[in-house]
Every structure is written in structure tokens, then in C-alpha cells.
Write an enzyme that holds these catalytic residues in place. Structure first.
Site, PDB file in Angstrom:
ATOM      1  N   ASP A   7       0.875  -1.167   0.000  1.00 48.38           N
ATOM      2  CA  ASP A   7       0.000   0.000   0.000  1.00 48.38           C
ATOM      3  C   ASP A   7       0.918   1.225   0.000  1.00 48.38           C
ATOM      4  O   ASP A   7       2.133   1.106   0.188  1.00 48.38           O
ATOM      5  CB  ASP A   7      -0.881  -0.037   1.247  1.00 48.38           C
ATOM      6  CG  ASP A   7      -1.696   1.224   1.436  1.00 48.38           C
ATOM      7  OD1 ASP A   7      -2.391   1.619   0.484  1.00 48.38           O
ATOM      8  OD2 ASP A   7      -1.623   1.820   2.524  1.00 48.38           O
ATOM      9  N   ASP A   9      -0.222   5.257   0.973  1.00 49.84           N
ATOM     10  CA  ASP A   9      -0.496   6.253   2.015  1.00 49.84           C
ATOM     11  C   ASP A   9      -0.653   5.585   3.379  1.00 49.84           C
ATOM     12  O   ASP A   9      -1.454   4.667   3.543  1.00 49.84           O
ATOM     13  CB  ASP A   9      -1.777   7.023   1.681  1.00 49.84           C
ATOM     14  CG  ASP A   9      -1.656   7.790   0.382  1.00 49.84           C
ATOM     15  OD1 ASP A   9      -1.050   8.875   0.390  1.00 49.84           O
ATOM     16  OD2 ASP A   9      -2.172   7.296  -0.644  1.00 49.84           O
ATOM     17  N   ASP A 166      -1.323  -0.708   6.081  1.00 52.35           N
ATOM     18  CA  ASP A 166      -1.430  -0.095   7.406  1.00 52.35           C
ATOM     19  C   ASP A 166      -2.841  -0.031   7.963  1.00 52.35           C
ATOM     20  O   ASP A 166      -3.013   0.410   9.104  1.00 52.35           O
ATOM     21  CB  ASP A 166      -0.911   1.348   7.336  1.00 52.35           C
ATOM     22  CG  ASP A 166      -1.867   2.256   6.564  1.00 52.35           C
ATOM     23  OD1 ASP A 166      -2.427   3.185   7.178  1.00 52.35           O
ATOM     24  OD2 ASP A 166      -2.073   2.030   5.367  1.00 52.35           O
TER      25      ASP A 166
END
Length: 216
Positions: A7, A9, A166
Site C-alpha cells: 500500500d 499512504d 497499514d
């Protein structure tokens, strides 16, 4: 070697300050009150459309109609150049270099539109690190639908892979794609670590090559 897919951001980069500044610039242009960094950070994860829907809701405005469409277009236009307040998380560049040195293919699967994705990666000199990139506007589907993650994996040659993210969206995507998931705990998640499905968790990218080796 098992590929690794990331991922963006909240995982590789802390882009919330730039997203916050961009959103507030759009709000100011409309004569609307600014939102806090905490608010904007909580809106990140499902792509630009959802983020702007949440921005409108926070202002008590409908996420439809001429004003919404105008603000969404303005945000998208500003977003591609929004890199100066974004930072890499510590040891990200070193970890990516170590994984590539092992011979692992590296991919990126993000809900961020592909143009600002490529822009911010180029800003940090990391664009060439990724053999395959899928953004939130690359396919009809976005995470947590597994299609984008599977698309990246196919571009990397298929087979097993490790996904690194995250957030709740990333955990759900990894589950849907049936891939092992390494959870970076310093990003934008709202759920306690123990309540998110993951195979391993880490708070420093220096630990990631070892985690990938174990999950491979």
C-alpha cells in the site's frame, strides 16, 4: 523469490499533511471552514471520491451536485503536485532496496489515483523500484475488492506474495485475496492491532525484510 506488494499512504509515506493542505485549499476556495489534520487523516484509505464525500459531510454539505463535483475536480487537479509536505516513513527506502537486492519483485496497490501516486514516488526517487503499480483509478474496482491486488500480483508474475499495508482496508484486501498480510502499525488505522487480521506486525521498516522472509 516471493514478490512483495505495498500500500502507499500510511504505509510507505505519511501523506496526510499534503492531503490536509490540499483539502483545505479547496475548502478555502469555496469560502468554507478548514478541517483539522486529525479529521483528514481519518478520511484516508478508500480513495479520493470517498475522502471528498467525507469532507463534504464534515461541512454539512451533500456529496452530490455541482458544488461537490467542482470541489472534487479541484482536489484532483491540485493533488498530483501535492508532495512537499509528504514524508517517507523511516527506513522505507532502505527496506525496498534490501528486498530488491534479494531478487524480489516489488509492486504497489493503492487507492490513491495513479497520477499522484507516480508523482510522489518520483519525488522520492522510488518510482523505478516498483515493477507494477495499480492506483485507485486504474481499474473499475478499488480496495478492499481484491481485484487491484490480484492485478498487481499477475503483473509481477503470479504465485504467492506478501502484502504490506497499514489499515482496515488493507487487512480486508489481503483477506479477500488470500495473501499473507504484514501490518505496519504507524499508519492510519483506527482499529487496535490485535483486532485487525494480520500475519505479522511491525513499527519499523528495518524489520520488514525479515518478516517477508518468514512469510515467504
Amino acid at each position: 523469490m516471493t514478490p512483495v506488494i505495498f500500500d502507499l499512504d500510511g504505509t510507505l509515506i505519511d501523506s496526510a499533511p499534503d492531503i490536509h493542505a490540499t483539502a483545505n485549499a479547496v475548502l478555502a476556495q469555496e469560502g468554507l471552514a478548514p478541517l483539522t489534520l486529525t479529521q483528514i487523516r481519518s478520511f484516508i484509505g478508500n480513495g479520493v471520491v470517498v475522502l471528498m464525500q467525507k469532507v463534504m459531510a464534515a461541512q454539512g454539505l451533500p456529496a452530490e451536485g455541482a458544488q461537490y463535483e467542482r470541489m472534487l475536480a479541484e482536489f484532483v487537479e491540485r493533488y498530483e503536485a501535492a508532495v512537499n509536505l509528504t514524508t517517507l516513513y523511516p527506513n522505507v527506502a532502505e527496506s525496498l532496496a534490501a528486498l530488491r537486492a534479494e531478487g524480489r519483485a516489488i509492486g504497489l496497490c493503492t487507492n490513491k489515483p495513479v497520477a499522484p501516486t507516480r508523482s510522489v514516488l518520483a519525488h522520492f526517487g522510488l518510482l523505478d523500484s516498483f515493477a507494477a503499480i495499480v492506483g485507485g483509478d486504474s481499474l473499475p474496482q478499488r480496495k478492499p475488492d481484491p481485484a487491484p491486488l490480484r492485478h498487481v500480483l499477475a503483473a509481477l508474475g503470479g504465485g504467492p506474495a506478501v502484502y504490506v499495508g497499514d489499515s482496515e482496508v488493507d487487512a480486508a484486501t489481503a483477506q479477500a485475496a488470500a495473501l499473507p498480510f504484514a501490518l505496519f502499525t504507524e499508519g492510519y488505522r483506527k482499529t487496535p492491532v490485535d483486532d485487525l487480521p494480520h500475519n505479522e506486525s511491525f513499527d519499523d521498516f528495518a524489520a520488514l525484510p525479515g518478516i517477508v522472509a518468514r512469510l515467504s
